[in-house]
Design an enzyme around this catalytic site. Structure first.
Site, PDB file in Angstrom:
ATOM      1  N   PRO A 191       0.828  -1.207   0.000  1.00 24.00           N
ATOM      2  CG  PRO A 191      -0.744  -1.560   1.685  1.00 24.00           C
ATOM      3  CD  PRO A 191       0.593  -2.035   1.203  1.00 24.00           C
ATOM      4  CB  SER A 197       7.509   5.492   4.915  1.00 21.65           C
ATOM      5  OG  SER A 197       8.326   4.623   5.655  1.00 21.65           O
ATOM      6  CB  SER A 261       4.436  14.270   6.999  1.00 18.76           C
ATOM      7  OG  SER A 261       3.563  13.446   7.774  1.00 18.76           O
ATOM      8  CB  SER A 265       1.382  12.022   5.773  1.00 22.67           C
ATOM      9  OG  SER A 265       0.846  13.036   6.615  1.00 22.67           O
ATOM     10  CB  THR A 273       2.597   4.944  10.795  1.00 24.95           C
ATOM     11  OG1 THR A 273       1.870   6.168  10.616  1.00 24.95           O
ATOM     12  CG2 THR A 273       3.054   4.425   9.450  1.00 24.95           C
ATOM     13  CB  ALA A 275       0.234   9.324  12.580  1.00 22.09           C
ATOM     14  CB  SER A 276       1.828  11.546  17.358  1.00 22.31           C
ATOM     15  OG  SER A 276       1.618  12.568  18.322  1.00 22.31           O
ATOM     16  CG  LEU A 328      -1.932  -7.312   9.750  1.00 24.66           C
ATOM     17  CD1 LEU A 328      -2.690  -7.010  11.041  1.00 24.66           C
ATOM     18  CD2 LEU A 328      -1.439  -8.751   9.752  1.00 24.66           C
ATOM     19  CE1 TYR A 535      12.036  14.348  14.210  1.00 25.69           C
ATOM     20  CE2 TYR A 535       9.769  14.144  14.962  1.00 25.69           C
ATOM     21  CZ  TYR A 535      10.697  14.068  13.952  1.00 25.69           C
ATOM     22  OH  TYR A 535      10.299  13.716  12.691  1.00 25.69           O
TER      23      TYR A 535
END
Length: 615
Positions: A191, A197, A261, A265, A273, A275-276, A328, A535
């Site tokens: 996908p 990424s 992003s 994204s 993923t 995400a946050s 999956l 980060y």
């Protein structure tokens, strides 16, 4: 329908549930006649984005006549010159701006790997009417993400396995059809959403001998319906975050999920993923705002039977889908909590004498549960970098030091320019909420010797989030390898982890014979009751080194080992992919790995979704 139920029309018709929008069962490509097949790339994002770097083709940092400039008009920095940035780059990164490492041009299509075609599958795709292409450049674009490795190799003409075909489904039924065909003909599917990424998740496994399909979801970009009474929107997973917010904002609504992003994204990528977003203090992380999700697997579509705020029906299947990273199945539709647009948005900033004191203050703010929408604490190295990004003749982008010079000589006495740090703030809500929150935050900061540094500096710091990734491409132009990584860690270990990881980066570079010490900097970007997200940015000058990527791998491995040794997580929001999976077993335990393998075997025994992530 009751008079107090206000539903906004997005497109299409009123479905049976009383919501407006397009039914998730609708699909333009239900027959070959419904939509013409295509063997050419679909014009759009690929035409405006770089094939071997971050972001838009017309937006980049470049150094000309000793001064750095930012091109394009998409950002507030566009068209501006930064007289201090080249000096900072030379001094702090030890780079030589007179020695360049230009990227190789886009390869000739004839030099790219030819498609490995599973003919029966390909014939079925052609008959389906679903759009596809075998175009070599489009396949190349879909064969990578944005890790340091991937971009470095693309720039230097090192090519590996790329997808054999790119397919653009236009609805959930298209995806079900493609997955059924892949199962029938034993074809591999990877996908693809926004392509952002940073975990090697989009790399095609070199050992994969089957035909590889890049399933590009970005034509599935409709908001299917909006329910204002329950504050839920149902959205196709291929929509890009910035476009999702634009459409909802036009109707006085928002999701509020704003990762770095956001411009590139996709919603499905956020789910895949875990995400946050930068404003998670108000809106939550992706798992907090997800109400319902549809995912197509090789065994069929998985989804909950109803759309409710919470269920107690055994283990939550949403948490199997969240973070599954395309191993999956593929997420096709997502229901999210939405909110009315905030009445008021105010930026702010605070300067602290040291990073440790800043951490203590941010921890207290988290403890009192009064954190604004976004709070980010930058260490001194990032603070100094911020000063280098002051534009020439700019009145809007004032530097912290210029704006506070008079105050610094009086109230800032005792602050060491080489130790101070800054927190940038974003407040959202109604006017009274924002005023109350500002008063409370600045009161807490004053107890930690924090000095308000103004709204302009806060807005500037927040905005820089969206352009900082462009700086890595500038580094590549001058033999400087750079990357970022993140972790989450308990509060009592934040300071030690930040210090120890930066020291580990420097120590490992010295051990490997890298001539100059690396750039090593960090910031606290998310806060929780029990800890924070940290980060890191690091990089080193590699001119004259014969094996820069091998050295880089060793340095990053040492840093990740140090993170784990200091009680940090393997990832906070970037995910695992292929880049970090060697650490996954020690992170989730042997039994945890076997559980993941069991789910994979039950849902995808043929490994149709064979991107090689996680396991």
């Amino acid at each position: 329908m009751s008079s107090n139920r206000r539903l906004k029309r997005i497109a299409g018709h009123l479905d049976k549930s009383g919501k407006t929008g397009v039914s998730s069962q609708d699909c333009a490509a239900t027959s070959p006649e419904a939509k013409p097949q295509s063997q050419n790339k679909i014009p759009g994002r690929q035409d405006i984005l770089k094939w071997n770097g971050w972001g838009y083709k017309d937006s980049q940092f470049m150094i000309k006549d000793g001064k750095a400039q930012f091109t394009g008009s998409r950002y507030l920095l566009g068209g501006l010159t930064f007289p201090k940035l080249a000096d900072w780059f030379t001094k702090e990164c030890h780079a030589d701006i007179n020695i360049s490492s230009p990227s190789k041009p886009l390869p000739d299509p004839s030099t790219l790997p030819t498609s490995q075609i599973n003919q029966p599958f390909f014939n079925c795709v052609k008959e389906s009417g679903i759009q596809f292409t075998l175009d070599p450049h489009t396949r190349l674009f879909h064969g990578h993400g944005h890790t340091c490795h991937e971009i470095f190799e693309l720039r230097h003409g090192v090519l590996h396995r790329i997808p054999d075909i790119v397919i653009w489904p236009s609805c959930h039924k298209d995806v079900e059809k493609i997955v059924r065909l892949a199962v029938e003909h034993n074809v591999c599917i990877i996908p693809f959403g926004g392509g952002t990424s940073v975990s090697n998740a989009l790399e095609c496994p070199v050992e994969e001998k089957r035909m590889i399909v890049s399933l590009d979801m970005t034509e599935m970009k409709k908001i299917l319906w909006v329910d204002e009474e329950n504050l839920v929107a149902h959205i196709e997973a291929g929509i890009i975050g910035q476009e999702l917010e634009r459409q909802l904002n036009a109707r006085g609504l928002c999701v509020g999920h704003e990762p770095d992003s956001l411009e590139f994204s996709s919603l499905g990528g956020w789910v895949a993923t875990r995400a946050s977003g930068m404003k998670k203090n108000i809106y939550g992380n992706i798992e907090d705002i997800l109400v319902r999700v549809r995912m197509v697997t090789p065994r069929g579509t998985v989804e909950k039977s109803c759309q409710v705020p919470r269920m107690s029906t055994g283990p939550d299947i949403h948490h199997v889908i969240l973070g599954s990273e395309g191993t999956l199945g593929v997420v096709t539709e997502v229901s999210l909590r939405i909110r009315p647009l905030p009445e008021c948005k105010v930026y702010g900033s605070i300067v602290f004498p040291t990073f440790d004191i800043g951490i203590a203050c941010v921890r207290e703010i988290a403890k009192q549960r009064c954190a604004p929408a976004s709070i980010r604490l930058m260490d001194n190295e990032q603070f100094m970098f911020g000063q280098a990004l002051k534009p020439e003749g700019g009145s809007y982008f004032k530097s912290f030091l210029d704006g506070l010079k008079a105050v610094y000589l009086t109230k800032f006495k005792g602050f060491d320019h080489h130790q101070l740090c800054v927190a940038t703030l974003l407040f959202q809500g109604d006017k009274q909420q924002v005023a109350d929150q500002q008063r409370r935050i600045y009161d807490i900061a004053s107890r930690y010797r924090g000095i308000p540094a103004g709204e302009e500096n806060g807005q500037r710091g927040y905005m820089l989030t969206f352009v900082i990734a462009y700086l890595r491409d500038l580094g590549f132009e001058h033999h400087f390898l750079a990357e970022s990584f993140e972790t989450s860690v308990p509060w009592d270990r934040v300071s030690d982890l930040c210090r120890n990881v930066k020291e580990a980066l420097k120590r490992k570079c010295a051990e490997l014979g890298i001539k100059y010490p690396p750039l090593a900097t960090c910031r606290v970007t998310q806060t929780y009751d029990a800890g924070a997200c940290v980060y890191f940015y690091f990089g080193f000058y590699y001119h004259g080194l014969s094996n820069p990527l091998e050295l880089y791998d060793q340095v990053e491995t040492a840093a990740r080992d140090e993170v784990l040794a200091n009680g940090g997580s393997l990832s906070h929001h970037h995910g695992v992919g292929k880049l970090r999976k060697k650490w996954l077993q020690q992170t989730v335990s042997d039994v945890g790995i076997e559980m993941l393998r069991g789910i994979k075997q039950a849902v995808d025994p043929q490994n149709i979704f064979g991107n090689g992530n996680l396991l």
